[in-house]
Design a protein around this motif. Structure first.
Motif, mmCIF file in Angstrom:
data_model
loop_
_atom_site.group_PDB
_atom_site.id
_atom_site.type_symbol
_atom_site.label_atom_id
_atom_site.label_comp_id
_atom_site.label_asym_id
_atom_site.label_seq_id
_atom_site.Cartn_x
_atom_site.Cartn_y
_atom_site.Cartn_z
ATOM 1 N N LEU A 86 1.111 -0.946 -0.131
ATOM 2 C CA LEU A 86 -0.358 0.203 0.165
ATOM 3 C C LEU A 86 1.132 1.378 0.151
ATOM 4 O O LEU A 86 1.597 1.010 0.684
ATOM 5 C CB LEU A 86 -0.877 0.090 0.876
ATOM 6 N N HIS A 87 0.323 1.945 -0.517
ATOM 7 C CA HIS A 87 0.715 3.275 -0.337
ATOM 8 C C HIS A 87 0.375 4.086 0.912
ATOM 9 O O HIS A 87 -0.343 4.552 0.844
ATOM 10 C CB HIS A 87 1.081 4.325 -1.733
ATOM 11 N N PRO A 88 1.406 4.891 1.454
ATOM 12 C CA PRO A 88 0.796 5.791 3.156
ATOM 13 C C PRO A 88 0.115 6.880 2.406
ATOM 14 O O PRO A 88 -0.316 7.257 3.555
ATOM 15 C CB PRO A 88 2.719 6.141 3.091
ATOM 16 N N LEU A 89 0.261 6.977 1.131
ATOM 17 C CA LEU A 89 -0.359 8.415 1.239
ATOM 18 C C LEU A 89 -2.692 7.804 -0.332
ATOM 19 O O LEU A 89 -2.775 8.392 -0.594
ATOM 20 C CB LEU A 89 -0.060 9.444 -0.467
ATOM 21 N N GLY A 90 -2.217 6.645 0.308
ATOM 22 C CA GLY A 90 -3.057 6.010 -0.229
ATOM 23 C C GLY A 90 -4.470 5.960 0.300
ATOM 24 O O GLY A 90 -4.326 6.315 1.660
ATOM 25 N N HIS A 91 -5.602 5.489 -0.557
ATOM 26 C CA HIS A 91 -7.044 5.910 0.384
ATOM 27 C C HIS A 91 -7.206 4.557 1.518
ATOM 28 O O HIS A 91 -7.570 4.805 2.730
ATOM 29 C CB HIS A 91 -8.025 5.607 -0.631
ATOM 30 N N GLN A 92 -6.383 3.702 1.612
ATOM 31 C CA GLN A 92 -6.729 2.359 2.781
ATOM 32 C C GLN A 92 -6.207 3.052 3.240
ATOM 33 O O GLN A 92 -6.108 2.839 4.779
ATOM 34 C CB GLN A 92 -6.339 0.979 2.406
ATOM 35 N N GLU A 93 -4.811 4.159 3.257
ATOM 36 C CA GLU A 93 -4.101 4.625 5.054
ATOM 37 C C GLU A 93 -4.384 5.906 5.391
ATOM 38 O O GLU A 93 -4.522 6.357 6.147
ATOM 39 C CB GLU A 93 -2.711 4.338 3.990
ATOM 40 N N ALA A 121 -8.850 0.125 8.128
ATOM 41 C CA ALA A 121 -10.060 -1.286 8.136
ATOM 42 C C ALA A 121 -9.365 -2.429 7.638
ATOM 43 O O ALA A 121 -9.813 -3.422 8.411
ATOM 44 C CB ALA A 121 -11.039 -0.500 7.545
ATOM 45 N N TYR A 122 -8.913 -2.140 6.513
ATOM 46 C CA TYR A 122 -7.808 -3.787 6.512
ATOM 47 C C TYR A 122 -7.101 -4.232 6.993
ATOM 48 O O TYR A 122 -6.923 -5.543 7.689
ATOM 49 C CB TYR A 122 -7.045 -3.156 5.312
ATOM 50 N N ALA A 123 -6.823 -3.607 8.266
ATOM 51 C CA ALA A 123 -5.422 -3.878 9.560
ATOM 52 C C ALA A 123 -7.020 -4.459 10.690
ATOM 53 O O ALA A 123 -6.850 -5.482 11.253
ATOM 54 C CB ALA A 123 -4.513 -3.283 10.403
ATOM 55 N N GLU A 124 -7.817 -3.326 11.352
ATOM 56 C CA GLU A 124 -8.431 -2.710 12.191
ATOM 57 C C GLU A 124 -9.637 -4.320 11.975
ATOM 58 O O GLU A 124 -9.912 -4.653 12.947
ATOM 59 C CB GLU A 124 -9.327 -2.528 12.704
ATOM 60 N N LEU A 125 -10.433 -4.583 11.045
ATOM 61 C CA LEU A 125 -11.160 -5.391 10.886
ATOM 62 C C LEU A 125 -10.895 -6.828 10.680
ATOM 63 O O LEU A 125 -11.457 -7.538 10.495
ATOM 64 C CB LEU A 125 -12.139 -5.348 9.699
ATOM 65 N N SER A 126 -9.860 -7.184 9.666
ATOM 66 C CA SER A 126 -9.685 -7.754 9.274
ATOM 67 C C SER A 126 -8.283 -8.396 9.378
ATOM 68 O O SER A 126 -7.780 -9.757 8.725
ATOM 69 C CB SER A 126 -9.938 -8.236 7.296
ATOM 70 N N GLY A 127 -7.758 -7.909 9.998
ATOM 71 C CA GLY A 127 -6.107 -8.030 10.470
ATOM 72 C C GLY A 127 -5.191 -8.695 9.105
ATOM 73 O O GLY A 127 -3.971 -9.713 9.355
ATOM 74 N N LEU A 128 -5.126 -7.512 8.159
ATOM 75 C CA LEU A 128 -4.086 -7.445 7.472
ATOM 76 C C LEU A 128 -3.163 -7.035 7.919
ATOM 77 O O LEU A 128 -3.097 -5.989 8.611
ATOM 78 C CB LEU A 128 -4.136 -7.435 6.141
ATOM 79 N N ARG A 129 -2.002 -6.983 7.448
ATOM 80 C CA ARG A 129 -1.216 -6.017 7.307
ATOM 81 C C ARG A 129 -0.013 -5.302 6.159
ATOM 82 O O ARG A 129 -0.608 -5.846 5.035
ATOM 83 C CB ARG A 129 0.963 -6.834 7.806
#
Length: 364
Positions: free
Chosen positions: A97-104, A110-118
């Motif tokens: 992922l890019h640190p400026l991307g939408h997920q971050e 949410a990908y980390a908090e809800l799905s446990g992904l890194r």
């Protein structure tokens, strides 16, 4: 922004005869009236799918050239499912992922908090990653995310050759490619390829209906039939299988009819607007020329001062310049995102200079 300031800004934009950045806000009654002109409202709505929802999914899959598409109430939810799919199918609970991307920046991780992904940083540069950077990640990832355009770096896009190379590099390390394509609709002029050709580079893509197409809300996750079969139960688990979504679906279909054919025109005129703004004393524009119909503008004043001046000019002269100013990392400057849409098409370079002069005069 306080509720009072937001309401003042909406009223100022709505009352303006001319708008440079953005579109005139609509009331709920106007939004409902749009639905009446978009479809035959005597038909049946959706019931947990079907009806206009199914029609929208089929149409978007056809536009993108994918096997299937699944409607989600939000892009945040759609992107979580895309990353879960990659992790489940590969057994690798990490994504590039890019640190400026939408997920971050805008999904509260949410990908980390809800799905446990890194999340593994794909690059720390204010652009999408290169093929060399993906090849050098140093650890396996299930998905490489490419945001087209990268909004928080200034709506920037790679070249077509760079995009092809980074997708090839992702597959060479055994990763899927996911396009955060919330604004992919307006990315094709810069890339120089048709929408289907761009989407064909990825394994999955998310598109938005309200960011550029003027829809009420909603997003689609598109890709293979296997992805769609995976996405529907996970959409339900996340609370996104809504009883009826016909207002969002109909407004999205209307946006595909009305706005999608005009985006290329907006992108072209954005270059004229950017040139004019770059000539304003003290102004900075990036990227120049713009890659899409959106770009960043800096002016040498505090954000609060600029915001108030723009409001006063709009309230007095009925001319809307640009809002949403924030104090920038550049000392003494504030920044805003300029969106060139239908209202701006009538603006000439001289009009832009005159509006900027009004704002500067208001500041004093």
């Amino acid at each position: 922004m306080s509720d009072d300031l937001k309401l003042r800004r909406l009223n100022a934009m709505r009352s303006s005869d001319r708008i440079l950045s953005g579109v005139r806000p609509k009331t709920m009654r106007e939004r409902l009236a749009d639905l009446e002109t978009a479809a035959d409202l005597d038909g049946w709505p959706d019931f947990y799918g079907g009806g206009p929802v199914e029609a929208l999914e089929e149409r978007v899959a056809g536009l993108l050239g994918t096997e299937a598409a699944v409607l989600f109430p939000t892009g945040t939810m759609a992107q979580q499912v895309a990353l879960r799919y990659g992790a489940d199918r590969t057994g690798i609970p990490a994504a590039a992922l890019h640190p400026l991307g939408h997920q971050e920046m805008h999904e509260r991780h949410a990908y980390a908090e809800l799905s446990g992904l890194r999340g593994i940083t794909s690059t720390d540069r204010p652009r999408n990653p290169t093929a060399a950077e993906i090849a050098a990640l140093g650890e396996p990832v299930s998905t490489v995310v490419v945001e087209l355009p990268l909004r928080d770096a200034g709506f920037v896009l790679p070249s077509w050759e760079e995009l092809v190379a980074v997708c090839g590099a992702a597959r060479a390390i055994g990763a899927r490619v996911h396009f955060d394509g919330a604004r992919i609709w307006e990315s094709t002029p810069h890339l120089g390829r048709a929408l289907r050709e761009v989407v064909a580079l990825a394994d999955s893509v998310y598109v938005s209906f309200y960011k550029s197409l003027g829809g009420i809300s909603g997003a689609v996750l598109a890709g293979t039939a296997d992805l769609a079969n995976y996405a529907r139960p996970w959409r339900h688990r996340f609370g996104g299988t809504i009883y009826q979504q016909f207002p969002a679906a109909l407004s999205a279909l209307a946006g595909l009819d009305r706005e999608l054919p005009r985006l290329r025109e907006y992108v072209g005129h954005a270059r004229t607007i950017a040139d004019a703004l770059a000539s304003v004393p003290g102004a900075r524009v990036f990227p120049h020329p713009p890659h899409t119909h959106q770009f960043r503008l800096w002016l040498p004043y505090p954000a609060a001062v600029l915001g108030e001046a723009v409001l006063r000019v709009a309230e007095r002269e009925r001319v809307w310049f640009a809002g949403g100013w924030v104090d920038a990392d550049v000392p003494g400057y504030a920044m805003t995102e300029v969106t060139v849409a239908e209202p701006a098409l009538e603006w000439t370079a001289a009009d832009v200079a005159a509006a900027a002069a009004l704002v500067r005069k208001e500041i004093g």
